[in-house]
Motif scaffolding. Structure first.
Motif, PDB file in Angstrom:
ATOM      1  N   UNK A 191     -18.784 -74.717  21.073  1.00 52.89           N
ATOM      2  CA  UNK A 191     -17.347 -74.934  20.946  1.00 52.89           C
ATOM      3  C   UNK A 191     -16.960 -74.975  19.472  1.00 52.89           C
ATOM      4  N   UNK A 192     -15.716 -74.571  19.217  1.00 48.50           N
ATOM      5  CA  UNK A 192     -15.148 -74.618  17.877  1.00 48.50           C
ATOM      6  C   UNK A 192     -14.131 -75.743  17.839  1.00 48.50           C
ATOM      7  N   UNK A 193     -14.190 -76.586  16.804  1.00 53.61           N
ATOM      8  CA  UNK A 193     -13.295 -77.734  16.728  1.00 53.61           C
ATOM      9  C   UNK A 193     -12.838 -77.927  15.287  1.00 53.61           C
TER      10      UNK A 193
ATOM     11  N   UNK B 234     -16.326 -57.701  20.114  1.00 52.65           N
ATOM     12  CA  UNK B 234     -15.526 -58.661  19.346  1.00 52.65           C
ATOM     13  C   UNK B 234     -16.142 -58.764  17.961  1.00 52.65           C
ATOM     14  N   UNK B 235     -15.404 -58.359  16.940  1.00 53.66           N
ATOM     15  CA  UNK B 235     -15.991 -58.251  15.610  1.00 53.66           C
ATOM     16  C   UNK B 235     -16.001 -59.556  14.826  1.00 53.66           C
ATOM     17  N   UNK B 236     -15.177 -60.540  15.199  1.00 50.53           N
ATOM     18  CA  UNK B 236     -15.167 -61.805  14.477  1.00 50.53           C
ATOM     19  C   UNK B 236     -16.374 -62.628  14.942  1.00 50.53           C
ATOM     20  N   UNK B 237     -17.302 -62.969  14.040  1.00 51.15           N
ATOM     21  CA  UNK B 237     -18.570 -63.574  14.463  1.00 51.15           C
ATOM     22  C   UNK B 237     -18.425 -64.876  15.239  1.00 51.15           C
TER      23      UNK B 237
ATOM     24  N   UNK C   1     -19.513 -65.380  19.077  1.00 49.85           N
ATOM     25  CA  UNK C   1     -20.512 -66.386  19.446  1.00 49.85           C
ATOM     26  C   UNK C   1     -20.035 -67.213  20.627  1.00 49.85           C
ATOM     27  N   UNK C   2     -18.764 -67.642  20.598  1.00 52.24           N
ATOM     28  CA  UNK C   2     -18.208 -68.395  21.720  1.00 52.24           C
ATOM     29  C   UNK C   2     -18.238 -67.565  22.995  1.00 52.24           C
TER      30      UNK C   2
END
Length: 262
Positions: free
Chosen positions: A50-52, A124-127, A131-132
């Motif tokens: 997760x991104x926070x 999806x090019x944004x790493x 990853x998510x």
């Protein structure tokens, strides 16, 4: 850590010692520091990656979940092949096109199309977003109901334009689906909380004309571009026709008629 690829400082954290080894693997893969002072964190815990945003009054974390929540509701009650996106890519009785989603984001549109039976390739090019998405796909493979759907979703690493120009697969996609970021507008696939989190890492797709050009050169049957309803079409070839909804529309560039297979 202040990574030159990102417009904000970000680190990676393990939320439990049991995930420490996997967290270190993600850190190496993405070039992120383990812990430390940062504005954002990519975290690995029991619920996945997760991104926070860190700090007071920050919104909650964002993760990809194809099993529960909004995607489960859409899978069960989303309208099936009557959805506008299904019509845009050419889903009809006996027709389930082979689709490349070249701007996959969090994979929601691709998941909808895969749930209708389409074979999906995703880029999806944004790493961080990739990853998510990869983590969400991996966890979904463990659910007996959702596993057959995500089995039709394959994620490729790399830049979509380069991958399309140097396509290595045996068959070209029949349909290429694009949903590029539009300047000063939220991407339709992302809600406000997610846009707040992703804004420092995901910019506008200023190369959308090149993306469309590469897609038109590769797709065998059509290219479909999702746009905000009042936004201009991507610069270049004009769409053949348009399907318009309340907040968004689909610009369709036909090349060849899709036909049912036996």
């Amino acid at each position: 850590m202040s990574d030159q690829r990102y417009n904000a400082s970000i680190c990676i954290q393990s939320l439990d010692p049991r995930h420490a080894e996997a967290t270190e693997e993600w850190a190496a893969r993405l070039g992120l520091a383990m812990g430390g002072e940062a504005e954002y964190a990519l975290q690995l815990g029991d619920d996945g990656l997760q991104l926070v945003e860190l700090g007071e009054r920050a919104p909650g974390p964002v993760r990809v979940d194809f099993v529960e929540g909004a995607m489960a509701h859409r899978r069960q009650f989303g309208g099936g092949s009557g959805q506008m996106i299904a019509k845009a890519v050419g889903v009809q009785p006996g027709i389930r096109p082979r689709i490349l989603d070249a701007t996959a984001g969090l994979g929601r549109d691709a998941f909808v199309l895969a749930s209708l039976g389409c074979e999906m390739t995703l880029i999806e090019r944004q790493p961080l977003v990739a990853a998510l998405l990869a983590d969400g796909l991996q966890r979904a493979r463990c659910d007996p109901e959702v596993a057959p759907i995500v089995a039709r979703m394959r994620l490729l690493d790399g830049d979509a334009i380069e991958l399309m120009q140097r396509w290595q697969e045996p068959l070209a996609p029949q349909v290429i689906y694009l949903d590029p970021m539009f300047p000063h507008r939220d991407k339709s696939a992302l809600v406000k909380k997610e846009m707040r989190l992703f804004r420092p890492f995901v910019g506008d797709d200023t190369d959308a004309p090149a993306l469309l050009e590469a897609a038109l050169a590769l797709a065998s049957h059509r290219v479909v571009v999702k746009r905000p309803r009042k936004a201009p079409a991507i610069e270049g070839v004009r769409p053949g026709y348009v399907l318009e909804g309340k907040s968004s529309r689909y610009d369709i560039y036909p090349k060849k008629k899709l036909v049912a297979t036996d």
